[in-house]
Design a protein around this motif. Structure first.
Motif, PDB file in Angstrom:
ATOM      1  N   VAL A 184      14.195  71.439 -56.077  1.00 26.23           N
ATOM      2  CA  VAL A 184      14.211  71.739 -57.509  1.00 26.23           C
ATOM      3  C   VAL A 184      14.502  70.484 -58.326  1.00 26.23           C
ATOM      4  CG1 VAL A 184      14.874  74.140 -57.182  1.00 26.23           C
ATOM      5  CG2 VAL A 184      16.655  72.403 -57.369  1.00 26.23           C
ATOM      6  N   GLY A 185      14.256  69.312 -57.749  1.00 19.36           N
ATOM      7  CA  GLY A 185      14.621  68.060 -58.392  1.00 19.36           C
ATOM      8  C   GLY A 185      13.673  67.619 -59.483  1.00 19.36           C
ATOM      9  N   ILE A 186      13.875  66.384 -59.931  1.00 15.15           N
ATOM     10  CA  ILE A 186      13.126  65.822 -61.053  1.00 15.15           C
ATOM     11  C   ILE A 186      11.877  65.087 -60.578  1.00 15.15           C
ATOM     12  CG2 ILE A 186      13.259  64.154 -62.955  1.00 15.15           C
ATOM     13  CD1 ILE A 186      16.234  64.839 -63.157  1.00 15.15           C
ATOM     14  N   SER A 187      12.043  64.175 -59.619  1.00 13.89           N
ATOM     15  CA  SER A 187      10.872  63.380 -59.236  1.00 13.89           C
ATOM     16  C   SER A 187      10.916  62.861 -57.805  1.00 13.89           C
ATOM     17  CB  SER A 187      10.727  62.178 -60.185  1.00 13.89           C
ATOM     18  OG  SER A 187      11.877  61.342 -60.114  1.00 13.89           O
ATOM     19  N   THR A 188      11.919  63.219 -57.011  1.00 11.37           N
ATOM     20  CA  THR A 188      12.107  62.609 -55.699  1.00 11.37           C
ATOM     21  C   THR A 188      11.665  63.541 -54.578  1.00 11.37           C
ATOM     22  OG1 THR A 188      14.014  61.384 -56.565  1.00 11.37           O
ATOM     23  CG2 THR A 188      13.766  61.473 -54.174  1.00 11.37           C
ATOM     24  N   SER A 189      10.746  63.063 -53.732  1.00 10.45           N
ATOM     25  CA  SER A 189      10.421  63.775 -52.500  1.00 10.45           C
ATOM     26  C   SER A 189      11.600  63.640 -51.545  1.00 10.45           C
ATOM     27  CB  SER A 189       9.164  63.190 -51.855  1.00 10.45           C
ATOM     28  OG  SER A 189       8.048  63.343 -52.699  1.00 10.45           O
ATOM     29  N   LEU A 190      11.943  64.731 -50.861  1.00  5.38           N
ATOM     30  CA  LEU A 190      13.123  64.753 -50.005  1.00  5.38           C
ATOM     31  C   LEU A 190      12.758  65.225 -48.609  1.00  5.38           C
ATOM     32  CD1 LEU A 190      15.642  66.402 -52.510  1.00  5.38           C
ATOM     33  CD2 LEU A 190      15.559  63.986 -51.870  1.00  5.38           C
ATOM     34  N   ASN A 191      13.407  64.633 -47.605  1.00  8.36           N
ATOM     35  CA  ASN A 191      13.235  65.066 -46.228  1.00  8.36           C
ATOM     36  C   ASN A 191      14.444  65.890 -45.819  1.00  8.36           C
ATOM     37  OD1 ASN A 191      13.778  64.405 -43.066  1.00  8.36           O
ATOM     38  ND2 ASN A 191      11.588  64.531 -43.507  1.00  8.36           N
ATOM     39  N   PHE A 192      14.181  67.110 -45.316  1.00  6.88           N
ATOM     40  CA  PHE A 192      15.237  68.050 -44.960  1.00  6.88           C
ATOM     41  C   PHE A 192      15.345  68.163 -43.449  1.00  6.88           C
ATOM     42  CE2 PHE A 192      16.527  72.377 -43.802  1.00  6.88           C
ATOM     43  CZ  PHE A 192      17.726  72.490 -44.496  1.00  6.88           C
ATOM     44  N   ARG A 193      16.589  68.170 -42.904  1.00  9.84           N
ATOM     45  CA  ARG A 193      16.799  68.300 -41.470  1.00  9.84           C
ATOM     46  C   ARG A 193      18.223  68.778 -41.202  1.00  9.84           C
ATOM     47  NH1 ARG A 193      16.290  63.189 -43.443  1.00  9.84           N
ATOM     48  NH2 ARG A 193      17.852  61.609 -42.890  1.00  9.84           N
ATOM     49  N   ILE A 194      18.404  69.360 -40.013  1.00  9.16           N
ATOM     50  CA  ILE A 194      19.715  69.841 -39.578  1.00  9.16           C
ATOM     51  C   ILE A 194      20.011  69.220 -38.218  1.00  9.16           C
ATOM     52  CG2 ILE A 194      21.144  71.841 -39.030  1.00  9.16           C
ATOM     53  CD1 ILE A 194      19.340  73.539 -40.756  1.00  9.16           C
ATOM     54  N   GLN A 195      21.136  68.582 -38.107  1.00 13.37           N
ATOM     55  CA  GLN A 195      21.515  67.868 -36.884  1.00 13.37           C
ATOM     56  C   GLN A 195      21.395  68.778 -35.651  1.00 13.37           C
ATOM     57  OE1 GLN A 195      25.644  66.724 -36.785  1.00 13.37           O
ATOM     58  NE2 GLN A 195      25.259  64.944 -35.476  1.00 13.37           N
ATOM     59  N   ASN A 196      20.592  68.348 -34.668  1.00 10.71           N
ATOM     60  CA  ASN A 196      20.440  69.004 -33.366  1.00 10.71           C
ATOM     61  C   ASN A 196      19.808  70.399 -33.422  1.00 10.71           C
ATOM     62  OD1 ASN A 196      21.684  66.736 -32.431  1.00 10.71           O
ATOM     63  ND2 ASN A 196      23.544  67.744 -31.698  1.00 10.71           N
ATOM     64  N   HIS A 197      19.244  70.797 -34.553  1.00 13.09           N
ATOM     65  CA  HIS A 197      18.652  72.128 -34.688  1.00 13.09           C
ATOM     66  C   HIS A 197      17.173  72.013 -35.055  1.00 13.09           C
ATOM     67  CE1 HIS A 197      22.922  73.112 -34.982  1.00 13.09           C
ATOM     68  NE2 HIS A 197      22.619  74.385 -34.765  1.00 13.09           N
ATOM     69  N   ASN A 198      16.362  72.890 -34.469  1.00 13.63           N
ATOM     70  CA  ASN A 198      14.949  72.953 -34.808  1.00 13.63           C
ATOM     71  C   ASN A 198      14.725  73.828 -36.039  1.00 13.63           C
ATOM     72  OD1 ASN A 198      13.681  71.323 -32.833  1.00 13.63           O
ATOM     73  ND2 ASN A 198      13.933  72.937 -31.315  1.00 13.63           N
ATOM     74  N   LEU A 199      13.680  73.474 -36.786  1.00  9.24           N
ATOM     75  CA  LEU A 199      13.261  74.253 -37.947  1.00  9.24           C
ATOM     76  C   LEU A 199      11.938  74.929 -37.591  1.00  9.24           C
ATOM     77  CD1 LEU A 199      13.774  71.451 -40.653  1.00  9.24           C
ATOM     78  CD2 LEU A 199      15.454  73.169 -39.932  1.00  9.24           C
ATOM     79  N   LEU A 200      11.949  76.243 -37.447  1.00  8.69           N
ATOM     80  CA  LEU A 200      10.728  76.980 -37.166  1.00  8.69           C
ATOM     81  C   LEU A 200      10.140  77.436 -38.500  1.00  8.69           C
ATOM     82  CD1 LEU A 200       8.763  78.230 -35.084  1.00  8.69           C
ATOM     83  CD2 LEU A 200      10.187  80.299 -35.156  1.00  8.69           C
ATOM     84  N   LEU A 201       9.065  76.791 -38.930  1.00  4.79           N
ATOM     85  CA  LEU A 201       8.447  77.115 -40.218  1.00  4.79           C
ATOM     86  C   LEU A 201       7.740  78.465 -40.133  1.00  4.79           C
ATOM     87  CD1 LEU A 201       7.660  76.210 -43.109  1.00  4.79           C
ATOM     88  CD2 LEU A 201       5.598  75.213 -42.098  1.00  4.79           C
ATOM     89  N   VAL A 202       8.045  79.373 -41.093  1.00  7.66           N
ATOM     90  CA  VAL A 202       7.430  80.710 -41.063  1.00  7.66           C
ATOM     91  C   VAL A 202       6.786  81.104 -42.387  1.00  7.66           C
ATOM     92  CG1 VAL A 202       8.918  81.591 -39.218  1.00  7.66           C
ATOM     93  CG2 VAL A 202       9.646  81.837 -41.618  1.00  7.66           C
ATOM     94  N   GLU A 203       7.131  80.426 -43.480  1.00  2.16           N
ATOM     95  CA  GLU A 203       6.588  80.852 -44.782  1.00  2.16           C
ATOM     96  C   GLU A 203       6.709  79.734 -45.785  1.00  2.16           C
ATOM     97  OE1 GLU A 203       7.540  82.180 -48.927  1.00  2.16           O
ATOM     98  OE2 GLU A 203       9.138  82.033 -47.428  1.00  2.16           O
ATOM     99  N   THR A 204       5.749  79.659 -46.696  1.00  2.00           N
ATOM    100  CA  THR A 204       5.846  78.740 -47.811  1.00  2.00           C
ATOM    101  C   THR A 204       5.257  79.379 -49.055  1.00  2.00           C
ATOM    102  OG1 THR A 204       5.249  76.576 -48.707  1.00  2.00           O
ATOM    103  CG2 THR A 204       3.693  77.541 -47.144  1.00  2.00           C
TER     104      THR A 204
ATOM    105  N   GLN B 177      15.173  70.375 -69.938  1.00  4.66           N
ATOM    106  CA  GLN B 177      16.327  71.180 -69.532  1.00  4.66           C
ATOM    107  C   GLN B 177      16.465  71.316 -68.021  1.00  4.66           C
ATOM    108  OE1 GLN B 177      15.618  74.770 -71.759  1.00  4.66           O
ATOM    109  NE2 GLN B 177      16.606  73.993 -73.602  1.00  4.66           N
ATOM    110  N   ARG B 178      15.343  71.247 -67.297  1.00  6.29           N
ATOM    111  CA  ARG B 178      15.453  71.398 -65.837  1.00  6.29           C
ATOM    112  C   ARG B 178      16.337  70.312 -65.225  1.00  6.29           C
ATOM    113  NH1 ARG B 178      10.059  70.725 -62.884  1.00  6.29           N
ATOM    114  NH2 ARG B 178      10.869  68.935 -61.750  1.00  6.29           N
TER     115      ARG B 178
END
Length: 595
Positions: A235-255, A138-139
């Motif tokens: 939340v996908g089925i089997s694909t690893s995905l790379n996430f990014r935002i054009q010209n913006h930094n991602l400051l990681l704070v929690e996982t 169902q997922r």
């Protein structure tokens, strides 16, 4: 002054008692939050092809469950699908309460047309999680949504309060119905490549002519100069995905419930089932929009070109669309980059989380390991003529009687506490074999991936410490590279092909807990196991009793009560703040009349 009648005095007494009860309930207990969800099929066309998806309250993705740590959560599920349904709360550490975990090892599925009410406490947790269906395939049809657990006011955030909170779901997606995908696997065939990548259940922005006209895409609205918390979930089925935002930094704070050492990234790999929080400051030229991208990792060139999801970051005073090429991600086949990025994620041991004591007070590197399990994953193989996946040569099959019920009612022959701690020299088999965990033991689990694709693994009921990963075959000498101080605590971890990942987990949460492949095809074909954790002493640290609305199935079907599927909160909903204020002013008015 007028003298009140006996009727008025009795009414005053009643109102006073009600006010005292309200004050006592609001000050002396953890609050209750109530949700009423209808699960049904809805029509959607995320990639331009009309299809039936699973919605919650007719939303795809479903509503966000936004609560605060220590709150009691009551969720009534009305199953209007044409088949049984369960939802599981990925990453929530339900203390002593695996009855509410929502997987087939602990719960009978909710029959079509029935209600069932979950009740659990989000005890001593903060952070970003999500819920998902756990029955069948169902997922792959939806049914997922976000979970936000906020800090209590007395616990400060280890960063400035963001100006906004944004949840993003990224996922691979097939235009085939999820039931057809399930049959494809059952017939012994591979699913093939997904048809696209979704952002919050929507297709890609038309960044070039390869994207058909008419696709509805996601647009995130922001204000220039402000900082937002982006909670991103794969939340996908089997694909690893790379996430990014054009010209913006991602400051990681929690996982997944742990504050991390704060580091800037230009992009981040999210493997199936993983969640991250980033702070993103809107510090670019606000006169234009920007691309938000999620692209497939570790795929061939032709597949990579198709599997790109694109959303739009829209500044409030933007004068034009996003322009230029999509922002570059890493070399798509570079697993070393991805592994080094994963190793760079560290636990913030100086920050408080759900409690006002530093997380680092848990010195996991100084605890003696009591059990070691090396779990070997191989490519899917034929067992008794059926395609199956295995861990240590065992392909799990869910019994008709859930393990938890079988354990409580001493039903013989449902499962065996004999899951091997390493690969055995014998043919692979289908079995219901589970791990006998030691209560308050410290378990070391090594995932050895001998498959050709990235796999991820999730453990319910716990956060575990990710202490090491490397290419090659794990040996006892591999412990020499373990991080024994600030390995991040989380609930889902990736294992690269031809590599291993090691975790440590403290088994202090009694119950039967699901350890499964995050990749849905691997999970469905048998790559899961349960860990039974029993407190041998009769104390208040044993598991909570079976809920009075439990559904019975399999060997215990005769115990099913006819009325148990009727919706009923176990505690009356608390009065709202506005209701309390109305009552308060009524009392003041009363005293004003008779004073």
């Amino acid at each position: 002054m007028r003298r009140p009648s006996s009727f008025h005095l009795r009414l005053l007494c009643l109102l006073s008692c009600l006010l005292l009860q309200l004050l006592d309930g609001s000050l002396g207990e953890d609050p209750f939050a109530y949700f009423d969800w209808e699960v049904s099929y809805v029509s959607a066309s995320p990639l331009g092809v009309k299809q039936k998806v699973i919605g919650i309250n007719r939303q795809f993705p479903g509503p966000i469950l936004n609560v605060t740590t220590n709150w009691n959560v009551v969720v009534n599920i009305r199953n209007n699908l044409d088949e049984p349904f369960l939802v599981t709360w990925s990453g929530l550490q339900q203390r002593k309460n695996s009855w509410q975990d929502g997987v087939l090892g602990t719960n009978c599925p909710i029959p079509a047309g029935w209600n069932w009410t979950y009740e659990f406490q989000v005890k001593d947790q903060i952070g970003s999680f999500f819920y998902l269906p756990s029955v069948g395939f169902q997922r792959a049809g939806g049914g997922y949504g976000g979970i936000i657990i906020n800090n209590r006011d007395v616990i400060p955030l280890p960063f400035g309060t963001p100006d906004g909170d944004i949840t993003i779901f990224i996922s691979d997606w097939y235009t085939k119905d999820y039931k057809d995908l399930k049959k494809t696997l059952e017939d012994g065939n591979d699913l093939g490549n997904p048809d696209g990548i979704l952002f919050n259940g929507l297709g890609p922005y038309r960044y070039n002519d390869s994207i058909p006209d008419g696709i509805i895409y996601e647009r995130i609205n922001v204000e220039p100069g402000r900082t937002y918390r982006f909670r991103v979930h794969n939340v996908g089925i089997s694909t690893s995905l790379n996430f990014r935002i054009q010209n913006h930094n991602l400051l990681l704070v929690e996982t997944e419930g742990s504050y991390t050492v704060q580091q800037n990234y230009t992009n981040m790999d999210l493997h199936v089932g993983q969640s991250y929080s980033f702070l993103v400051t809107m510090d670019q030229n606000a006169s234009t929009d920007y691309y938000i991208v999620a692209s497939a990792r570790f795929a061939d060139a032709s597949t990579r070109e198709r599997l790109i999801g694109v959303a739009i970051l829209h500044y409030s005073n933007s004068q034009g669309p996003a322009s230029g090429p999509l922002p570059d991600g890493p070399d798509e086949g570079d697993t070393y980059f991805s592994m080094n990025q994963a190793r760079s994620i560290r636990w913030n041991v100086s920050a408080s989380a759900a409690r006002p004591n530093p997380q680092g007070s848990f010195r996991y590197g100084q605890i003696t390991v009591t059990d070691v399990y090396v779990l070997l994953n191989r490519p899917a193989e034929l067992i008794n003529g059926q395609l199956r996946t295995t861990l240590n040569g065992i392909s799990y099959i869910a019994p008709s009687t859930p393990l938890k019920l079988a354990q409580l009612f001493n039903v013989p022959g449902v499962y065996k506490l004999d899951f091997p701690n390493h690969m055995m020299n014998r043919p692979a088999k289908v079995d219901t074999s589970i791990i006998n965990g030691t209560y308050k033991g410290f378990m070391e689990i090594i995932f050895q991936n001998n498959d050709t694709t990235v796999q991820s693994y999730h453990l319910d009921g716990y956060a575990f410490f990710v202490v090491g990963m490397d290419f090659g075959t794990w040996t006892e000498n591999s412990r020499g590279i373990y991080n024994k101080w600030d390995g991040v605590a989380r609930s889902t971890v990736q294992v690269f092909p031809g590599a291993w990942t090691a975790i440590l987990v403290y088994l202090d949460n009694v119950g039967i807990w699901n350890l499964r492949a995050g990749n849905l095809d691997s999970w469905y074909l048998g790559q899961e196991v349960y860990i039974s954790v029993v407190n041998p002493e009769d104390s208040n640290k044993t598991e909570l009793p079976v809920p009075d609305n439990a559904i019975f199935c399999g060997a215990l079907s005769s115990l099913q009560k006819e009325q148990s599927h009727k919706f009923r909160f176990s505690k009356a909903p608390s009065m709202t703040c506005s209701s309390k204020m109305i009552l308060f002013w009524l009392l003041l008015a009363w005293f004003g009349i008779w004073s």
